[in-house]
Scaffold this active site. Sequence first.
Site, PDB file in Angstrom:
ATOM      1  N   GLU A   1      -1.201  -8.490   5.351  1.00  0.00           N
ATOM      2  CA  GLU A   1      -0.970  -8.650   6.711  1.00  0.00           C
ATOM      3  C   GLU A   1      -2.385  -8.367   7.525  1.00  0.00           C
ATOM      4  O   GLU A   1      -2.529  -8.730   8.621  1.00  0.00           O
ATOM      5  CB  GLU A   1       0.061  -7.418   7.250  1.00  0.00           C
ATOM      6  CG  GLU A   1      -0.600  -6.207   7.417  1.00  0.00           C
ATOM      7  CD  GLU A   1      -0.762  -5.516   5.969  1.00  0.00           C
ATOM      8  OE1 GLU A   1      -0.663  -5.964   4.999  1.00  0.00           O
ATOM      9  OE2 GLU A   1      -1.218  -4.356   6.045  1.00  0.00           O
TER      10      GLU A   1
ATOM     11  N   CYS B   1       0.734  -1.134   0.172  1.00  0.00           N
ATOM     12  CA  CYS B   1       0.102  -0.093   0.143  1.00  0.00           C
ATOM     13  C   CYS B   1       0.712   1.341  -0.021  1.00  0.00           C
ATOM     14  O   CYS B   1       1.467   1.444  -0.896  1.00  0.00           O
ATOM     15  CB  CYS B   1      -1.030  -0.103   1.144  1.00  0.00           C
ATOM     16  SG  CYS B   1      -2.471   1.105   0.921  1.00  0.00           S
TER      17      CYS B   1
ATOM     18  N   HIS C   1      -3.372  -5.205   1.236  1.00  0.00           N
ATOM     19  CA  HIS C   1      -2.844  -5.396   2.556  1.00  0.00           C
ATOM     20  C   HIS C   1      -2.653  -7.106   2.902  1.00  0.00           C
ATOM     21  O   HIS C   1      -3.660  -7.356   3.591  1.00  0.00           O
ATOM     22  CB  HIS C   1      -3.732  -4.788   3.503  1.00  0.00           C
ATOM     23  CG  HIS C   1      -3.439  -3.406   3.468  1.00  0.00           C
ATOM     24  ND1 HIS C   1      -2.412  -2.565   4.340  1.00  0.00           N
ATOM     25  CD2 HIS C   1      -4.124  -2.298   2.879  1.00  0.00           C
ATOM     26  CE1 HIS C   1      -2.682  -1.261   4.158  1.00  0.00           C
ATOM     27  NE2 HIS C   1      -3.687  -1.221   3.122  1.00  0.00           N
TER      28      HIS C   1
HETATM   29  N1  GLN Z   1      -3.214   5.966  -0.285  1.00  0.00           N
HETATM   30  C1  GLN Z   1      -2.382   5.986   0.930  1.00  0.00           C
HETATM   31  C2  GLN Z   1      -1.490   7.199   1.188  1.00  0.00           C
HETATM   32  O1  GLN Z   1      -1.288   8.030  -0.027  1.00  0.00           O
HETATM   33  C3  GLN Z   1      -1.926   4.726   1.076  1.00  0.00           C
HETATM   34  C4  GLN Z   1      -2.937   3.964   1.872  1.00  0.00           C
HETATM   35  C5  GLN Z   1      -2.732   2.729   2.833  1.00  0.00           C
HETATM   36  O2  GLN Z   1      -1.546   2.443   3.071  1.00  0.00           O
HETATM   37  N2  GLN Z   1      -3.441   2.278   3.259  1.00  0.00           N
HETATM   38  O3  GLN Z   1      -0.672   7.256   1.627  1.00  0.00           O
END
Ligand code: GLN
Length: 197
Positions: free
Chosen positions: A181, A84, A179
């Site tokens: 995890e 992410c 994610h």
């Molecule tokens: N879109 C988020 C950001 O720009 C990341 C979201 C996440 O890690 N759950 O930081």
Amino acid sequence: MRIGVIAIQGDVSEHVDALRRAIDQRGESAEIVTIKHKGIVPECDALVLPGGESTTLARLLVKEGIDNEIKDMSASGRPIMGTCAGLILLAKEGDEQVKKTHQHLLGLMDTKVNRNAFGRQCDSFETELELPFLDTPYNAVFIRAPGIIDAGNNVHVLAKTDDMIVAAEQDNILALAFHPELTLDTRVHQYFLDKLF
Ligand code: GLN
């Protein structure tokens, strides 16, 4: 073996737990260390960059001087997994929002990312994702997820959702928009650990 988890902000304990479960399932032993300061990354054999808020993460990585340690680690070929916000940090280039806010990126992957490719927090979703290294689909949890909108020839695309690249690999680096995890299914962490054991 020592596996580091960047612990500046975000879903750190979930990654530590998932790694612990995955390592136990393999019958291997490894130390998992959480990293808030400079000096630990060079001693790690593998590294996880968790999800969180990529702007905050980027700012603190630079402030602590961890960013350069991660770049050195990558150059030495040790495995790195970014999930992410981690996928955003690994990219070479960001979208307009990233550029406007002068957000620092590590630039370790030949990718261009859209920071909030799937909308805002309320647009979080789960989907059954086909991944080439798994026999059956993986229940992928997306939370305010980014996506890779462009990737160089050296990037191996592993999965797409809505025409957006959500899992990719380049040499020693694995980037996931979701994610792994947050589910009990350790298969994605296992795939990452395969690069180490
Ligand atoms: N879109 C988020 C950001 O720009 C990341 C979201 C996440 O890690 N759950 O930081």
